[in-house]
Design an enzyme around this catalytic site. Structure first.
Site, PDB file in Angstrom:
ATOM      1  N   LYS A 263       6.537  -6.875  -6.918  1.00  0.00           N
ATOM      2  CA  LYS A 263       6.793  -6.045  -5.740  1.00  0.00           C
ATOM      3  C   LYS A 263       8.294  -5.927  -5.495  1.00  0.00           C
ATOM      4  CE  LYS A 263       2.598  -7.261  -3.133  1.00  0.00           C
ATOM      5  NZ  LYS A 263       2.039  -5.897  -3.016  1.00  0.00           N
ATOM      6  N   ARG A 337      -8.784  -8.006  -5.558  1.00  0.00           N
ATOM      7  CA  ARG A 337     -10.126  -7.669  -6.065  1.00  0.00           C
ATOM      8  C   ARG A 337     -10.526  -8.582  -7.215  1.00  0.00           C
ATOM      9  NH1 ARG A 337      -8.015  -1.653  -7.148  1.00  0.00           N
ATOM     10  NH2 ARG A 337      -6.586  -2.320  -5.511  1.00  0.00           N
TER      11      ARG A 337
HETATM   12  N1  BES Z   1      -1.808  -7.726  -0.806  1.00  0.00           N
HETATM   13  C1  BES Z   1      -1.596  -6.420  -1.298  1.00  0.00           C
HETATM   14  C2  BES Z   1      -1.968  -5.339  -0.293  1.00  0.00           C
HETATM   15  C3  BES Z   1      -1.031  -5.135   0.852  1.00  0.00           C
HETATM   16  C4  BES Z   1       0.153  -4.455   0.675  1.00  0.00           C
HETATM   17  C5  BES Z   1      -1.371  -5.554   2.118  1.00  0.00           C
HETATM   18  C6  BES Z   1       0.994  -4.242   1.761  1.00  0.00           C
HETATM   19  C7  BES Z   1      -0.544  -5.323   3.189  1.00  0.00           C
HETATM   20  C8  BES Z   1       0.655  -4.667   3.014  1.00  0.00           C
HETATM   21  C9  BES Z   1      -2.423  -6.184  -2.551  1.00  0.00           C
HETATM   22  O1  BES Z   1      -2.618  -7.287  -3.358  1.00  0.00           O
HETATM   23  C10 BES Z   1      -1.719  -5.159  -3.353  1.00  0.00           C
HETATM   24  O2  BES Z   1      -0.635  -5.447  -3.801  1.00  0.00           O
HETATM   25  N2  BES Z   1      -2.324  -3.995  -3.518  1.00  0.00           N
HETATM   26  C11 BES Z   1      -1.726  -2.933  -4.244  1.00  0.00           C
HETATM   27  C12 BES Z   1      -2.785  -2.285  -5.076  1.00  0.00           C
HETATM   28  C13 BES Z   1      -2.259  -1.289  -6.072  1.00  0.00           C
HETATM   29  C14 BES Z   1      -1.483  -2.003  -7.139  1.00  0.00           C
HETATM   30  C15 BES Z   1      -3.418  -0.528  -6.670  1.00  0.00           C
HETATM   31  C16 BES Z   1      -1.140  -1.940  -3.228  1.00  0.00           C
HETATM   32  O3  BES Z   1      -1.763  -1.717  -2.185  1.00  0.00           O
HETATM   33  O4  BES Z   1      -0.060  -1.443  -3.476  1.00  0.00           O
HETATM   34 MN    MN Z   2      -1.024  -7.545  -4.735  1.00  0.00          MN
END
Ligand code: BES
Ligand code: MN
Ligand code: ZN
Length: 479
Positions: A263, A337
């Protein structure tokens, strides 16, 4: 914090010795002839106190009264939402270190939902996180006396609300802790601590046991971290063992860096909240410990970190889940997931009446619903309706999202049974479609709490959602 419910008219409320007396005045307020009633009705009549929810008027040591501060506050038509707004304004106005004993007095009988909302709002307004401060200040508000014209009919809902507060605060505590103070092992400790309450049992599985269960997807996420994973199994038994339990599954990523699909740096600290689903499960069990309802509940928490390292999973890796389905991990940041799917398969052994997973799953859900409502996905209309209704009653809202089969198209791949991501479009739905593949054997719902579990910015902190929703659902489904 100690909550007490008491029958109290304004004449008696004026005699309660306290640091602050908050008087809740609806538009329908009918004054009696005591000092406080006269004061309140004059303030409203002259317009010194506006009749809009959240407007307030304060005084210091009013003559003939035992409180040191008096707050008259308008609550509009006294809906749960009005009361929430009014109480956070009123407590905000009197919150100091000296505010130890608080009396909150209702001019008119509230509805059950409104009283429930009021208790949660009082707790919310007086909460503060202290665990990792070197000189933690003790909590200011110690005692709260809630006064009603007549308590008898509302005692059970008051008790539920006080239990919900204990649950919400347990969830906040664990979600707020930084990742180095809330490792998978420490979160397991928080679950184990709940087993001291009668009716609750806790079992914690480590890497060896999880390998024996063949949870290849969960293990894949954990393999990039030096912290060992934990799979936590909580059981609350309040009914006959033959009664099928409800299973709650909480995403327990104690820190989500994204892994190799790392990230960006800004706000990455907020990914300590990525175990808010797990924290909400802990919170529900904390509340069940107080209430001891005649139901059975199982809580499952797959807990690990998602970090990049020499052993971490790489985009394109294919793993085999506990269900036997193979998964191509195209993006290591879609890890929630991957841990939840194995927990869903594990849930089959309980022959559950329903399974609800709770997860900070997608940024896309934040885009869709913001911080107001959690995303609700369900394979079963009855379960969806019950959860939605529970959310309304508990002021912990959610909104149903679709699960059309067409949304699963993007998860197809040539290299495994399913990919862990589709395109950007409909990201919260494609995530739910992935989970649904592992939830065919029971009525299932999924709550995406990515937007509702915590607040960013200056008021950064966990909200304790959706503990109140889940507790309300469990208690009403028992009837
Ligand atoms: N924990 C995150 C989701 C999240 C992001 C929650 C920002 C709250 C604020 C999750 O594990 C994630 O990173 N999801 C990705 C999925 C994508 C790679 C398909 C996302 O939402 O960007
Ligand atoms: Mn994630
Ligand atoms: Zn995550």
């Amino acid at each position: 914090m100690n909550f007490e419910l008491k029958t109290l008219d304004f004449a008696l409320a004026a005699k309660e010795k306290c640091d602050a007396l908050i008087v809740l005045l609806p538009v329908s307020f009918k004054p009696a002839r005591d000092v406080l009633s006269v004061l309140a009705s004059q303030a409203l009549k002259t317009g010194d106190l506006e009749a809009k929810a959240g407007k307030l008027l304060q005084s210091y040591r009013p003559a003939g009264m035992a409180c040191s501060r008096l707050v008259l506050v308008s609550v509009g038509s006294a809906t749960a939402r009005d009361l929430r707004q009014a109480l956070s304004a009123a407590i905000g106005a009197v919150k100091t270190d000296k505010l130890k004993k608080l009396v909150v007095c209702f001019a008119a009988m509230p509805s059950a939902d409104a009283l429930h909302g009021a208790v949660l709002a009082i707790a919310e307004a007086s909460y503060s996180y202290t665990t990792t401060k070197s000189k933690p200040e003790p909590r200011a508000v110690q005692r709260v006396l809630v006064g009603l014209p007549e308590v008898s009919g509302l005692k059970p809902i008051f008790k539920q609300a006080v239990a919900a507060v204990a649950g919400v605060e347990y969830a906040k505590e664990w979600a707020n802790r930084p990742a180095n103070h809330a490792t998978p092992t420490l979160v397991a400790g928080a679950a184990r601590a709940l087993a001291k309450f009668s009716g609750i049992q806790c079992e914690v599985l480590g890497p060896k046991e999880v390998a024996r269960l063949a949870m290849g997807s969960f293990m894949a996420v954990a393999q990039g971290s030096a912290e060992p994973l934990r799979f936590i199994v909580l059981r609350y038994t309040g009914a006959a063992k033959t009664q099928a339990p409800t299973v709650l599954i909480g995403k327990g990523i104690t820190f989500d860096s994204g892994g190799i699909s790392i990230k960006p740096a800004p706000e990455m600290d907020e990914m300590k909240f990525d175990m808010s689903g797990a924290a909400s499960v802990l919170g529900v069990f904390r509340a069940l410990a107080e209430l001891k309802p005649a139901i059975n509940v199982v809580g499952l928490i797959p807990a690990c970190e998602n970090l990049p390292d020499g052993r971490a999973i790489k985009p394109g890796d294919v793993v085999t889940s506990m269900s036997g389905q193979t998964i191509e991990i195209l993006n290591t940041d879609a890890e929630g997931r991957l841990v939840l799917c194995d927990a869903l398969t594990y849930a089959e052994r309980f022959k559950p009446r329903a399974v609800v997973d709770i997860a900070t799953l997608t940024g896309a859900c934040v885009i869709a619903l913001g911080g107001v409502r959690s995303g609700l996905f369900a394979s079963d209309d009855g379960l969806a309706a019950a959860l939605q209704a529970a959310g309304e009653a508990a002021c912990d809202l959610c909104w149903r999202m679709p699960l059309d089969e067409d949304y699963a198209e993007g998860l197809k791949t040539s290299f495994a049974d399913v990919a862990n991501v589709a395109g950007r479009a409909g990201g919260s739905i494609t995530a739910a479609k992935f989970l649904q593949r592992f939830a065919a054997k029971f009525p299932w719902a999924h709550l995406d709490i990515a937007g509702t579990a915590w607040k960013s910015g200056t008021a950064k902190g966990a909200t304790g959602r959706p503990v109140a929703l889940l507790l309300q659902y469990l208690l009403t489904s028992a009837k």
